[in-house]
Scaffold this motif. Structure first.
Motif, short mmCIF file in Angstrom:
data_model
loop_
_atom_site.label_atom_id
_atom_site.label_comp_id
_atom_site.label_asym_id
_atom_site.label_seq_id
_atom_site.Cartn_x
_atom_site.Cartn_y
_atom_site.Cartn_z
N GLY A 14 0.84 -1.20 0.00
CA GLY A 14 0.00 0.00 0.00
C GLY A 14 0.87 1.25 0.00
O GLY A 14 2.07 1.19 -0.30
N PHE A 15 0.27 2.37 0.36
CA PHE A 15 1.00 3.63 0.32
C PHE A 15 2.26 3.60 1.19
O PHE A 15 3.32 4.06 0.78
CB PHE A 15 0.09 4.78 0.78
N GLY A 316 -6.31 7.20 9.42
CA GLY A 316 -5.99 6.14 8.45
C GLY A 316 -6.07 6.67 7.03
O GLY A 316 -6.92 6.25 6.26
N VAL A 317 -5.16 7.56 6.71
CA VAL A 317 -5.17 8.17 5.38
C VAL A 317 -3.81 7.99 4.72
O VAL A 317 -2.80 7.75 5.38
CB VAL A 317 -5.52 9.68 5.46
N ALA A 318 -3.81 8.13 3.40
CA ALA A 318 -2.58 7.90 2.64
C ALA A 318 -1.40 8.75 3.11
O ALA A 318 -0.30 8.22 3.30
CB ALA A 318 -2.86 8.10 1.15
N ILE A 322 2.29 7.32 4.06
CA ILE A 322 3.46 7.69 3.25
C ILE A 322 4.53 8.33 4.12
O ILE A 322 5.71 8.00 4.05
CB ILE A 322 3.02 8.65 2.11
N GLN A 323 4.10 9.25 4.99
CA GLN A 323 5.07 9.94 5.85
C GLN A 323 5.74 8.97 6.81
O GLN A 323 6.94 9.06 7.08
CB GLN A 323 4.38 11.07 6.62
N GLN A 324 4.98 8.01 7.33
CA GLN A 324 5.58 7.02 8.23
C GLN A 324 6.57 6.13 7.48
O GLN A 324 7.63 5.79 7.99
CB GLN A 324 4.49 6.17 8.90
N GLY A 325 6.22 5.76 6.25
CA GLY A 325 7.13 4.94 5.45
C GLY A 325 8.45 5.64 5.20
O GLY A 325 9.53 5.07 5.32
N LYS A 326 8.32 6.92 4.88
CA LYS A 326 9.51 7.74 4.60
C LYS A 326 10.40 7.85 5.84
O LYS A 326 11.62 7.64 5.77
CB LYS A 326 9.01 9.13 4.20
#
Lengths: 429, 429
Positions: A14-15, A316-318, A322-326
């Motif tokens: 996912g994102f 629970g939004v994209a 995304i910011q957590q993944g980064k």
């Protein structure tokens, strides 16, 4: 040298998972993404697939293609059945897979709050196959209404109910209202359109509860202008596939109940039960590390980063995923180099929802606007965040086409939806 | 007055049925089309859906939308089970439907020539769900090859065999060769591409047997340049899902055998057996009237108009079906007005097949050309004959995109293909 390379396994494309893996490009780690689908789903536009506005293929993107040329990346289509945290190993449908670091980015799934009868009869919309099932079902019910044998049957087939007044529920109810207004008149001249009713049912006092009061009120006004009957402070008691029973004795005969009333984390078996909190989310610290483990992380919808500022975790939004993944990419590299990690800080980009043509609501911090400009802003943001140039192009073409033709072109029953039964779960994929 | 209106029921919303119903617009008859799908399928591009080049939705068009505004038109999604020619009545899955005139326009289905083992194991490609199953299967087999346990397993997963050297077979083999050349290298760096083999197997001495010798030879040359192994004069003996046994002891281990070796008429039960001729086609006279009946007609692939000039009937191609539909509309109106009917005359527009990028073959009467110009001609003709402006636009965008990117964008496993089994026929739809 090779042996010292660490293997980071990410469950979910996912994102969050995609962003994390991208940010690990050209680093000294091996990255493996596992997903049960071979594509990334752009979930914010699922409702347009369900209502015949977009092809499924234009909101999905092959995961392998995203990582074309990324040498430290591998991908497998599989379902993870269990985490063996002792052995640092995943049990999957294609065998065991070992990890040095594990990142759970499995997102969320529909929450029926334990009501199995509703789960059995209502339509979820969290994946592309589910959106396609819903598209088929809406169209099948319109066809069936033409040959209904009793007025009760006909009414049930022509009453569409969306449960849940969050962005997905608002957008879906609005899209069905547009389908009625612009398409059904032409496609079903035999149908009495006055009998086609669209309901939006929400348990709390307002729609879009995470947004500003202006957005809440305006979205309700937009929906009502478009002919949607909105019930707030109304809870669903039961749904047997024919009759939806609401609080205070209200009931609606309906064959089509769309469930967007809540989500829960799509957790994987094997974690310490203490790490699982409300809504099936996984409790993580400010670096997204799962409580009680040193090499397991969770990001996105499935993670609950509970702090004083965020007592319920992040939305629970994209953008949050995304910011957590980064951030996690940086922290994983820091850990490997024995450098200090950094706490995650969420940057709230604002939120938006579209109700229909020329009708959307946008909150960006203190800036709030609604209507035509909000609608164009919504389209622009969604187009820009879609993965892949081909997808952007095809979605853009479809939207321009729909704008001028008032049409929703893809009202096709490719795979007829069959009611679930215990023997055959082929619709569940 | 109302009672004197005659009801013409058309079974099948393919090229012929659609054309006929359109030509009956604004006439003093009632038209009802019955189809098991709610959309018209543009069959010539099915192979592009199967090989990830196009979305399914862009080669399908809602039948109701085609007839928007046509007041004497109705449509029902249903499967016709039997014709009761005595009562002028159809038994269908939604009940009985009466007709004054019946037109069978059901097209054709894959012909396995009675070999049930092959039928069970090989993949047909005559409908959109079948093309999507094939797309899933090709991609699933590539994924499975990465985790194959034995070299035999791996070989079977990477050998792709197309049986049948007609236009569909040639086009499909070419498309898989392009998938290998331009996509697999990027998507599956772990795979040894030398192990990926594509075979085209044809029983007769030449490919494209209905076309000119130049087209036959050039298409074979194109395929071989693209790395396809072509076997002509080679018949399939058996296929158990793992090993394809060919004549003269040849065999190929393959998990993916695509069947385009023949079609048969999709006839409906209830007609006099004398009316059914070779290839399950329905014998019709020069006005497309079924032998032995006064008010039953057949057009398109399912019809065999056997005359001295056409001992095998007309070719099973879209122009023949469209021309028959058009002529039959005039003849039905003539019959109703007691005027003389006209014999059908087929105007052969020529034929074409595309092998790959810049490589196609075209025969238009005595004019024959191959290569780049033929390829553009092929694309132009297919784009123009696609139903609907949105579809034209989306297909055009996809083709332009693919041309410059060398990509086939929609390689998605939306619904994983599951091997048929006797309990669960959900893939058969």
């Amino acid at each position: 040298m090779e042996n010292s390379r660490k293997k980071i396994v990410i469950v979910g494309g996912g994102f969050g998972g995609i962003e994390l893996a991208k940010k690990l490009k050209n680093t000294n780690v091996d990255v493996l993404i596992l997903d049960k689908h071979n594509y990334h789903t752009f979930q914010p536009l699922l409702y347009q697939v369900a209502t015949g506005g977009l092809e499924a293929d234009s909101i999905a993107f092959p995961i392998r293609k995203i990582f074309k040329g990324q040498k430290n990346f591998k991908f497998r289509v599989t379902e993870v059945q269990k985490i063996d945290t002792e052995k640092n190993r995943l049990n999957t449908t294609i065998g065991n897979i070992d990890y040095d670091y594990l990142v759970i980015a499995t997102g969320s799934t529909s929450n029926f709050f334990g009501q199995s009868e509703i789960e059995y009869n209502a339509m979820p919309m969290k994946s592309i196959p589910e959106a396609l099932n819903l598209r088929s079902m809406i169209l099948q019910n319109l066809e069936a209404a033409l040959i209904a044998e009793t007025p009760e049957q006909e009414a049930a087939l022509l009453n569409f109910v969306v449960v849940g007044g969050g962005p997905t529920g608002v957008e879906t109810a609005g899209a069905i209202a547009e389908l009625k207004k612009h398409v059904l008149r032409n496609d079903y001249p035999e149908l009495d359109l006055k009998k086609v009713n669209i309901y939006l049912v929400e348990g709390s006092p307002a729609l879009l509860s995470a947004m500003s009061v202006q957005a809440q009120e305006k979205s309700r006004q937009f929906l009502e202008e478009m002919g949607v009957t909105v019930y707030t402070e109304t809870r669903v008691q039961s749904y047997d596939g024919k009759t939806l029973v609401l609080g205070e004795g209200k009931q609606i005969h309906s064959s089509t109940v769309i469930w967007s009333a809540g989500v829960k984390g799509a957790i994987i078996e094997g974690l310490n039960p203490d790490a699982i909190v409300r809504g099936n989310r996984i409790k993580v610290d400010v670096t997204n590390k799962v409580e009680g483990y040193e090499n397991i992380f969770a990001i996105g919808d499935v993670a609950a980063m509970i702090t004083d500022q965020t007592p319920n975790g992040h939305p629970g939004v994209a953008p949050a995923a995304i910011q957590q993944g980064k951030q996690l990419a940086q922290n994983l590299l820091a850990i490997l180099e024995n450098k200090p990690t950094k706490a995650f800080e969420y940057f709230d980009k604002g939120s938006m929802a579209t109700v229909g043509r020329n009708r959307a609501v946008v909150d960006i911090k203190k800036v709030r606007f609604q209507g035509v400009f909000a609608w164009f802003a919504w389209m622009f943001v969604h187009l820009m965040t879609l993965v892949g140039f081909r997808n952007k192009l095809v979605v853009f073409v479809n939207w321009v086409w729909s704008y001028f033709s008032y049409d929703r072109g893809t009202r096709l029953i490719i795979r007829p939806y069959k009611k679930k039964n215990l023997e055959n779960t082929s619709n569940d994929i």
